[in-house]
Write a protein that holds these residues in place. Structure first.
Motif, PDB file in Angstrom:
ATOM      1  N   PHE A   1      -3.428  -6.183  -6.084  1.00 29.16           N
ATOM      2  CA  PHE A   1      -4.218  -7.046  -5.207  1.00 29.16           C
ATOM      3  C   PHE A   1      -3.541  -8.386  -4.946  1.00 29.16           C
ATOM      4  CE2 PHE A   1      -7.462  -4.777  -7.969  1.00 29.16           C
ATOM      5  CZ  PHE A   1      -7.525  -3.681  -7.128  1.00 29.16           C
ATOM      6  N   SER A   2      -2.273  -8.520  -5.333  1.00 26.06           N
ATOM      7  CA  SER A   2      -1.665  -9.851  -5.292  1.00 26.06           C
ATOM      8  C   SER A   2      -1.454 -10.359  -3.867  1.00 26.06           C
ATOM      9  CB  SER A   2      -0.345  -9.858  -6.060  1.00 26.06           C
ATOM     10  OG  SER A   2       0.520  -8.924  -5.497  1.00 26.06           O
ATOM     11  N   ALA A   3      -1.414  -9.448  -2.878  1.00 25.71           N
ATOM     12  CA  ALA A   3      -1.185  -9.917  -1.509  1.00 25.71           C
ATOM     13  C   ALA A   3      -2.491 -10.175  -0.761  1.00 25.71           C
ATOM     14  CB  ALA A   3      -0.348  -8.886  -0.751  1.00 25.71           C
ATOM     15  N   LEU A   4      -3.631 -10.066  -1.465  1.00 22.39           N
ATOM     16  CA  LEU A   4      -4.920 -10.189  -0.773  1.00 22.39           C
ATOM     17  C   LEU A   4      -5.548 -11.549  -1.045  1.00 22.39           C
ATOM     18  CD1 LEU A   4      -6.297  -6.686  -1.748  1.00 22.39           C
ATOM     19  CD2 LEU A   4      -5.045  -7.303   0.305  1.00 22.39           C
TER      20      LEU A   4
ATOM     21  N   PRO B   1       0.800  -1.243   0.000  1.00 15.34           N
ATOM     22  CA  PRO B   1       0.000   0.000   0.000  1.00 15.34           C
ATOM     23  C   PRO B   1       0.829   1.290   0.000  1.00 15.34           C
ATOM     24  CG  PRO B   1      -0.779  -1.538   1.670  1.00 15.34           C
ATOM     25  CD  PRO B   1       0.484  -2.118   1.134  1.00 15.34           C
ATOM     26  N   ARG B   2       2.033   1.241   0.583  1.00 12.18           N
ATOM     27  CA  ARG B   2       2.902   2.428   0.673  1.00 12.18           C
ATOM     28  C   ARG B   2       2.178   3.625   1.274  1.00 12.18           C
ATOM     29  NH1 ARG B   2       7.025   2.171  -4.458  1.00 12.18           N
ATOM     30  NH2 ARG B   2       7.304  -0.066  -4.370  1.00 12.18           N
ATOM     31  N   LEU B   3       1.575   3.394   2.427  1.00 13.87           N
ATOM     32  CA  LEU B   3       0.920   4.494   3.126  1.00 13.87           C
ATOM     33  C   LEU B   3       1.928   5.146   4.068  1.00 13.87           C
ATOM     34  CD1 LEU B   3      -2.410   2.692   4.051  1.00 13.87           C
ATOM     35  CD2 LEU B   3      -1.919   4.099   2.056  1.00 13.87           C
ATOM     36  N   LEU B   4       1.686   6.417   4.395  1.00 15.17           N
ATOM     37  CA  LEU B   4       2.531   7.099   5.371  1.00 15.17           C
ATOM     38  C   LEU B   4       2.114   6.596   6.752  1.00 15.17           C
ATOM     39  CD1 LEU B   4       2.277  10.707   3.929  1.00 15.17           C
ATOM     40  CD2 LEU B   4       3.995   8.963   3.440  1.00 15.17           C
ATOM     41  N   ALA B   5       3.052   5.971   7.457  1.00 17.96           N
ATOM     42  CA  ALA B   5       2.710   5.329   8.731  1.00 17.96           C
ATOM     43  C   ALA B   5       2.218   6.337   9.762  1.00 17.96           C
ATOM     44  CB  ALA B   5       3.937   4.587   9.267  1.00 17.96           C
ATOM     45  N   TRP B   6       2.688   7.592   9.641  1.00 21.47           N
ATOM     46  CA  TRP B   6       2.384   8.599  10.660  1.00 21.47           C
ATOM     47  C   TRP B   6       1.104   9.373  10.351  1.00 21.47           C
ATOM     48  CZ3 TRP B   6       6.625   8.484   7.507  1.00 21.47           C
ATOM     49  CH2 TRP B   6       6.619   9.378   6.424  1.00 21.47           C
ATOM     50  N   ALA B   7       0.486   9.072   9.227  1.00 24.31           N
ATOM     51  CA  ALA B   7      -0.737   9.790   8.859  1.00 24.31           C
ATOM     52  C   ALA B   7      -1.924   8.834   8.926  1.00 24.31           C
ATOM     53  CB  ALA B   7      -0.590  10.357   7.452  1.00 24.31           C
ATOM     54  N   ASN B   8      -3.076   9.327   9.377  1.00 20.73           N
ATOM     55  CA  ASN B   8      -4.240   8.441   9.453  1.00 20.73           C
ATOM     56  C   ASN B   8      -4.859   8.255   8.059  1.00 20.73           C
ATOM     57  OD1 ASN B   8      -5.914  10.635   8.918  1.00 20.73           O
ATOM     58  ND2 ASN B   8      -6.340  11.029  11.072  1.00 20.73           N
TER      59      ASN B   8
ATOM     60  N   MET C   1      -7.969  -3.194   4.000  1.00 20.27           N
ATOM     61  CA  MET C   1      -8.342  -1.793   4.276  1.00 20.27           C
ATOM     62  C   MET C   1      -7.219  -0.855   3.837  1.00 20.27           C
ATOM     63  SD  MET C   1     -11.289  -1.342   5.406  1.00 20.27           S
ATOM     64  CE  MET C   1     -12.674  -2.092   6.203  1.00 20.27           C
ATOM     65  N   LYS C   2      -5.978  -1.259   4.084  1.00 23.53           N
ATOM     66  CA  LYS C   2      -4.849  -0.431   3.668  1.00 23.53           C
ATOM     67  C   LYS C   2      -4.868  -0.261   2.150  1.00 23.53           C
ATOM     68  CE  LYS C   2      -1.760  -2.149   7.048  1.00 23.53           C
ATOM     69  NZ  LYS C   2      -0.556  -2.862   7.340  1.00 23.53           N
ATOM     70  N   GLN C   3      -5.139  -1.361   1.434  1.00 23.01           N
ATOM     71  CA  GLN C   3      -5.137  -1.270  -0.022  1.00 23.01           C
ATOM     72  C   GLN C   3      -6.312  -0.403  -0.506  1.00 23.01           C
ATOM     73  OE1 GLN C   3      -2.942  -1.092  -2.022  1.00 23.01           O
ATOM     74  NE2 GLN C   3      -2.309  -3.104  -2.629  1.00 23.01           N
ATOM     75  N   ARG C   4      -7.435  -0.451   0.231  1.00 21.59           N
ATOM     76  CA  ARG C   4      -8.552   0.436  -0.109  1.00 21.59           C
ATOM     77  C   ARG C   4      -8.126   1.901   0.029  1.00 21.59           C
ATOM     78  NH1 ARG C   4     -14.121  -2.043   0.672  1.00 21.59           N
ATOM     79  NH2 ARG C   4     -13.639  -4.230   0.979  1.00 21.59           N
ATOM     80  N   VAL C   5      -7.390   2.183   1.120  1.00 16.02           N
ATOM     81  CA  VAL C   5      -6.911   3.559   1.324  1.00 16.02           C
ATOM     82  C   VAL C   5      -5.996   3.951   0.153  1.00 16.02           C
ATOM     83  CG1 VAL C   5      -5.508   5.076   2.788  1.00 16.02           C
ATOM     84  CG2 VAL C   5      -7.103   3.477   3.839  1.00 16.02           C
ATOM     85  N   ALA C   6      -5.139   3.013  -0.266  1.00 12.30           N
ATOM     86  CA  ALA C   6      -4.214   3.299  -1.373  1.00 12.30           C
ATOM     87  C   ALA C   6      -4.988   3.574  -2.664  1.00 12.30           C
ATOM     88  CB  ALA C   6      -3.244   2.139  -1.558  1.00 12.30           C
TER      89      ALA C   6
END
Lengths: 248, 278
Positions: A152-155, A74-81, A129-134
């Protein structure tokens, strides 16, 4: 008109050629799936198309105004909601705070995230959920073109289908073009207008197959049957499941 | 628009007050740990007697009388200021160089041996050399603190920056973040994970080295007061001054570093299981 055109693209890592003579285009509103055996250079090609890597030969012509990308992780920023992550691309687009909040809420609704999810940090969200955010982060910037790098390969299977449906509907509604890299032929048959097969040694596009109808009209069973036919009867897909990661 | 902003501020404010409350409440646990040390100290006092190790309560009383005198405050302030200025300079120089080195492997390779040399030189050796250069002044103490703390901060920041997730950097590029936003919004933020433990270590070092340097150079401050206590064999006064310098460190660590850290790393706290969190 092509939103994205790759002309004679080739790439080499430390003198070793991984891609050669790649030539294809993606039209507006079209989803093109790029498939190929593991390690054949699909992700490298996608990164060249998105401008993250300079190709050693040829060029990528991008005729769209704004692009976005959904990565394998997902490469989300860990510090951001959740909400701040979805807003990440918007922050660089000069959107007013109020419009930003509205856009985040709208895209979150589109991918099935509720308010409680938006106030959570990525560590508190499940993989899906993380991938949805991405995906929401990519859709929020209202791009003309979206790159998907095996998103989606990790889901698990059920979640993958749900997110595929979601992506197909969202892309059709927004009318954006997309380049969808995957190694899953069923996924390619489900989401794409056209399936391009990358040669196993990365030397050009080996061929192209077109599933029936538009992606939104297809059902899972039809896509699965189409994929089975490709895998078992089509010589183009004979080596698609060969894995040679040492080559990379 | 005004209502919108007010709602945002109110929501964030309530959240922040809640977190501040939890932080203040956690002081009880700290107090419990300090009480354990005090109990050990009391035991030592009862075994070794009043001259070798005065009772913790009498040292506290001594500290209290010390703090009644205004000159004690200026002594403590002098040490605190020197340590903080040294720490700030170390942060700018060591931390700044570390951040650059984290982005540039060539600079990292060049500076690594230099940092090893700096880390290997004992602070006491710095004191001798710096005293010859600057005499007994603020400068001597500050330079010694910088020499002791900067390499630590360099290593922490360089390591944190070099081990950042480059995938996030690519993501930021795709979503149109320019180089400044990537460096300061993404790179710096990722480096902070390794930075704070090192900053806490460096601030401890800064106060220790400042006091030591003051004692050896006769530059006044808490170190100077400790030297006086030694001259009169006043163990109570020495311990009272140690308490004062510890309190200074506590103020910096729990009044400055920890609040900033918990504000920046709320997500890490959110990831903690309940038993760790409270």
């Amino acid at each position: 008109m092509n939103l994205l055109t790759l002309e004679q693209v080739g790439h080499a890592y430390f003198g070793r050629t991984v891609l050669d003579r790649i030539w294809f285009g993606v039209r507006a509103g079209e989803i093109v799936a790029l498939v190929g055996p593991s390690g054949c250079g699909k992700s490298t090609l996608l990164q060249i198309a998105a401008g993250l890597i300079e190709p050693t030969q040829g060029r990528a012509l991008r005729a769209y105004a704004r692009h976005a990308m959904v990565f394998q992780d997902p490469r989300l920023l860990a510090w951001a909601n959740g909400a701040e992550n979805i807003a990440y691309g918007l922050q660089h687009a000069g959107v007013s705070p109020r419009a930003l909040k509205q856009r985040v809420a709208a895209t979150a609704g589109l991918v099935g995230l509720d308010d409680a999810d938006l106030s959570k940090f990525p560590v508190e969200l499940s993989g899906g959920m993380k991938q949805r955010v991405a995906i929401a982060r990519a859709l929020a910037v209202e791009p003309d073109f979206i790159y998907f790098d095996e998103p989606f390969s990790a889901l698990d299977i059920g979640l993958r289908r749900r997110l595929q449906d979601l992506a197909v509907v969202a892309l059709a509604e927004a009318g954006v073009g997309a380049l969808f890299v995957t190694h899953d032929i069923t996924e390619a048959s489900r989401v794409a207008h056209r399936i391009l097969v990358l040669a196993s040694d990365g030397a050009g596009i080996a061929g192209e197959r077109v599933p029936d109808g538009a992606p939104v009209e297809r059902d899972v069973r039809g896509a699965f049957q189409f994929a089975e036919r490709l895998l078992h009867e089509d010589p183009l897909f004979a080596h698609i499941n060969d894995v040679d990661e040492r080559r990379l | 628009m005004a209502i919108f902003i007010w709602r945002e501020v109110a929501a964030h404010g309530a959240d922040r007050i809640g977190r501040l409350g939890a932080f203040v409440w956690s002081a009880w646990i700290g107090l419990a740990a300090l009480s354990l040390i005090a109990a050990l100290w009391q035991w030592g006092h009862e075994v070794f007697g009043d001259f070798v190790l005065p009772a913790p309560l009498s040292v506290l009383a001594e500290t209290w009388t010390l703090l009644q005198a205004p000159e004690s405050w200026s002594i403590a302030a002098a040490t605190g200021l020197r340590a903080l200025v040294g720490l700030g300079l170390a942060l700018l120089m060591g931390g700044g160089a570390g951040f650059v080195a984290g982005y540039s492997p060539a600079i990292m390779r060049l500076t690594r041996p230099l940092v090893s040399v700096l880390l290997g030189v004992p602070p006491i050796a710095w004191i001798v050399v710096v005293m010859i250069w600057f005499g007994s002044s603020d400068m001597t103490v500050v330079v010694t603190v910088v020499a002791a703390a900067a390499p630590l901060l360099f290593l922490g920041v360089a390591e944190g920056t070099a081990t950042r997730d480059r995938g996030i950097d690519d993501m930021a590029r795709v979503f149109g973040a320019d180089i400044l936003r990537r460096v300061f919004g993404v790179g710096l933020r990722q480096a902070s994970a390794a930075f704070f433990p090192v900053l806490i270590m460096a601030s401890g070092t800064a106060f220790k080295v400042a006091v030591m340097s003051e004692l050896l150079t006769n530059a006044g401050g808490v170190g100077g007061a400790l030297a006086d206590a030694r001259a009169t064999l006043d163990v109570s006064a020495a311990l009272a001054w140690i308490l004062v310098s510890l309190s200074l460190l506590f103020v910096v660590e729990y009044g400055l570093i920890h609040p900033v850290r918990s504000e920046l790393e709320r997500w890490r706290i959110a990831a903690q299981p309940w038993g760790v969190k409270r």
